[in-house]
Scaffold this motif. Structure first.
Motif, mmCIF file in Angstrom:
data_model
loop_
_atom_site.group_PDB
_atom_site.id
_atom_site.type_symbol
_atom_site.label_atom_id
_atom_site.label_comp_id
_atom_site.label_asym_id
_atom_site.label_seq_id
_atom_site.Cartn_x
_atom_site.Cartn_y
_atom_site.Cartn_z
ATOM 1 N N LEU A 7 16.703 -1.787 15.461
ATOM 2 C CA LEU A 7 15.880 -0.580 15.446
ATOM 3 C C LEU A 7 14.427 -0.859 15.805
ATOM 4 O O LEU A 7 13.831 -0.124 16.610
ATOM 5 C CB LEU A 7 15.953 0.080 14.068
ATOM 6 C CG LEU A 7 15.196 1.405 13.924
ATOM 7 C CD1 LEU A 7 15.722 2.430 14.928
ATOM 8 C CD2 LEU A 7 15.310 1.934 12.496
ATOM 9 N N LEU A 8 13.846 -1.912 15.258
ATOM 10 C CA LEU A 8 12.436 -2.190 15.526
ATOM 11 C C LEU A 8 12.173 -2.500 17.000
ATOM 12 O O LEU A 8 11.241 -1.948 17.591
ATOM 13 C CB LEU A 8 11.943 -3.333 14.632
ATOM 14 C CG LEU A 8 11.805 -2.992 13.147
ATOM 15 C CD1 LEU A 8 11.284 -4.189 12.363
ATOM 16 C CD2 LEU A 8 10.884 -1.784 12.945
ATOM 17 N N PRO A 9 12.962 -3.371 17.655
ATOM 18 C CA PRO A 9 12.747 -3.592 19.088
ATOM 19 C C PRO A 9 12.941 -2.308 19.906
ATOM 20 O O PRO A 9 12.203 -2.053 20.864
ATOM 21 C CB PRO A 9 13.800 -4.638 19.458
ATOM 22 C CG PRO A 9 14.095 -5.339 18.188
ATOM 23 C CD PRO A 9 13.981 -4.294 17.124
ATOM 24 N N ALA A 10 13.929 -1.492 19.508
ATOM 25 C CA ALA A 10 14.174 -0.250 20.241
ATOM 26 C C ALA A 10 12.984 0.702 20.108
ATOM 27 O O ALA A 10 12.556 1.324 21.092
ATOM 28 C CB ALA A 10 15.446 0.423 19.735
ATOM 29 N N VAL A 142 7.564 -7.900 29.009
ATOM 30 C CA VAL A 142 7.464 -7.611 27.573
ATOM 31 C C VAL A 142 8.842 -7.664 26.921
ATOM 32 O O VAL A 142 9.004 -8.204 25.822
ATOM 33 C CB VAL A 142 6.811 -6.234 27.338
ATOM 34 C CG1 VAL A 142 6.811 -5.895 25.844
ATOM 35 C CG2 VAL A 142 5.384 -6.224 27.873
ATOM 36 N N ALA A 143 9.843 -7.131 27.598
ATOM 37 C CA ALA A 143 11.205 -7.157 27.057
ATOM 38 C C ALA A 143 11.675 -8.581 26.837
ATOM 39 O O ALA A 143 12.289 -8.907 25.805
ATOM 40 C CB ALA A 143 12.159 -6.424 28.002
ATOM 41 N N TRP A 153 17.881 -4.258 23.232
ATOM 42 C CA TRP A 153 17.538 -3.114 22.397
ATOM 43 C C TRP A 153 16.166 -2.573 22.789
ATOM 44 O O TRP A 153 15.946 -1.364 22.808
ATOM 45 C CB TRP A 153 17.555 -3.506 20.921
ATOM 46 C CG TRP A 153 18.939 -3.757 20.405
ATOM 47 C CD1 TRP A 153 19.521 -4.968 20.152
ATOM 48 C CD2 TRP A 153 19.926 -2.778 20.109
ATOM 49 N NE1 TRP A 153 20.811 -4.810 19.720
ATOM 50 C CE2 TRP A 153 21.085 -3.476 19.677
ATOM 51 C CE3 TRP A 153 19.953 -1.379 20.159
ATOM 52 C CZ2 TRP A 153 22.254 -2.807 19.294
ATOM 53 C CZ3 TRP A 153 21.115 -0.713 19.779
ATOM 54 C CH2 TRP A 153 22.247 -1.428 19.353
ATOM 55 N N TRP A 154 15.232 -3.479 23.088
ATOM 56 C CA TRP A 154 13.898 -3.075 23.539
ATOM 57 C C TRP A 154 14.023 -2.271 24.846
ATOM 58 O O TRP A 154 13.413 -1.212 24.996
ATOM 59 C CB TRP A 154 13.039 -4.315 23.778
ATOM 60 C CG TRP A 154 11.581 -4.037 23.979
ATOM 61 C CD1 TRP A 154 10.585 -4.121 23.055
ATOM 62 C CD2 TRP A 154 10.958 -3.632 25.211
ATOM 63 N NE1 TRP A 154 9.378 -3.789 23.622
ATOM 64 C CE2 TRP A 154 9.576 -3.479 24.943
ATOM 65 C CE3 TRP A 154 11.418 -3.379 26.491
ATOM 66 C CZ2 TRP A 154 8.657 -3.096 25.915
ATOM 67 C CZ3 TRP A 154 10.508 -2.971 27.467
ATOM 68 C CH2 TRP A 154 9.145 -2.846 27.173
#
Length: 208
Positions: A7-10, A142-143, A153-154
Motif C-alpha cells: 500500500l505505501l509504495p502504491a 524513482v520506481a 506496486w509503485w
C-alpha cells in the motif's frame, strides 16, 4: 509481504504520478477543451490514449527502457523538432479561435471526428520529449529505487493516478458547459490554450 510493502509504495507512486501529470501542459489543455465540447466517445478515446500511454511509459521505465533512451539522444531531438512544429501550429489555430469564438449548443458539440481527436491526442502525447524525460526516465528511476517487488506496486500507483486524473479532467469538464454557452468563455479558454501551446513550443525549441 505485508500491507506496508504494497500500500505505501502504491500511494507514493500515486502521489508522485499526479504531481507530474496535473501540471498545466498541452495535453491537459487539450483534454479540458475536448471535455467541455466533446461527445462521450471522443472524450473516452482521448483519455484512454493519455492514460494507456502513461502506463506503457511507466512500465517501460520500470523495466529499464529509459536507460536506452539516454544512450540515444537523437531520438529525443527528432521528437523535439516534430513536437515544436505541432505545438506552434496548434497554438496558432487556438489563437485564431480566440478571435472568432463560438458558443456551445447541443447541435454543435464537438467539431472534431474521433479520428481527428485520436490523431491530435497521440501527437500531443508522443511528440513531447518531456513525456519521455518525466514519465519514462524520471518515474522509471524513482520506481526502481523501491524494492524489487515494491517497484511494481509503485508503478501501479502511478498508473492509477494517471487514469484518475485524465478521466476526472475529461469527464468532469462537462460541468463547465453552461459557462461555455457564452462566446466570452470560449475566447478566454482558447486564448489560454494558445498561450500554453505556443509557450511550450518555444520552450521546447530552445531546449529549456
Amino acid at each position: 509481504m505485508n500491507l506496508a510493502d504494497t500500500l505505501l509504495p502504491a500511494l507514493f507512486g500515486f502521489g508522485t504520478g499526479l504531481a507530474l501529470i496535473i501540471a498545466i501542459g498541452a495535453q491537459n489543455a487539450y483534454i479540458l477543451r475536448l471535455g467541455i465540447e466533446g461527445k462521450n466517445r471522443t472524450v473516452l478515446a482521448a483519455v484512454l490514449i493519455c492514460s494507456v500511454s502513461d502506463a506503457v511509459l511507466i512500465l517501460a521505465g520500470i523495466v529499464g527502457i529509459g536507460a536506452l533512451i539516454r544512450t540515444a539522444p537523437v531520438v529525443l531531438v527528432v521528437v523535439q523538432v516534430l513536437g515544436v512544429g505541432f505545438l506552434l501550429s496548434y497554438g496558432m489555430f487556438a489563437a485564431v479561435r480566440a478571435f472568432r469564438p463560438g458558443v456551445l449548443v447541443a447541435a454543435a458539440i464537438t467539431h472534431e471526428s474521433t479520428r481527428a481527436v485520436v490523431a491530435t491526442t497521440l501527437a500531443l502525447t508522443w511528440l513531447n520529449p518531456h513525456v519521455y524525460l518525466d514519465t519514462l526516465i524520471f518515474l522509471g528511476s524513482v520506481a526502481n529505487q523501491q524494492g524489487a517487488s515494491e517497484r511494481w506496486w509503485w508503478g501501479a500507483g502511478a498508473i492509477t493516478g494517471s487514469f484518475v486524473w485524465f478521466f476526472a479532467l475529461g469527464f468532469g469538464a462537462r460541468m463547465l458547459r453552461p459557462l461555455f454557452a457564452q462566446r466570452s468563455s470560449w475566447r478566454v479558454l482558447d486564448a489560454f490554450i494558445a498561450v500554453v501551446m505556443i509557450a511550450l513550443g518555444v520552450r521546447m525549441a530552445i531546449g529549456v
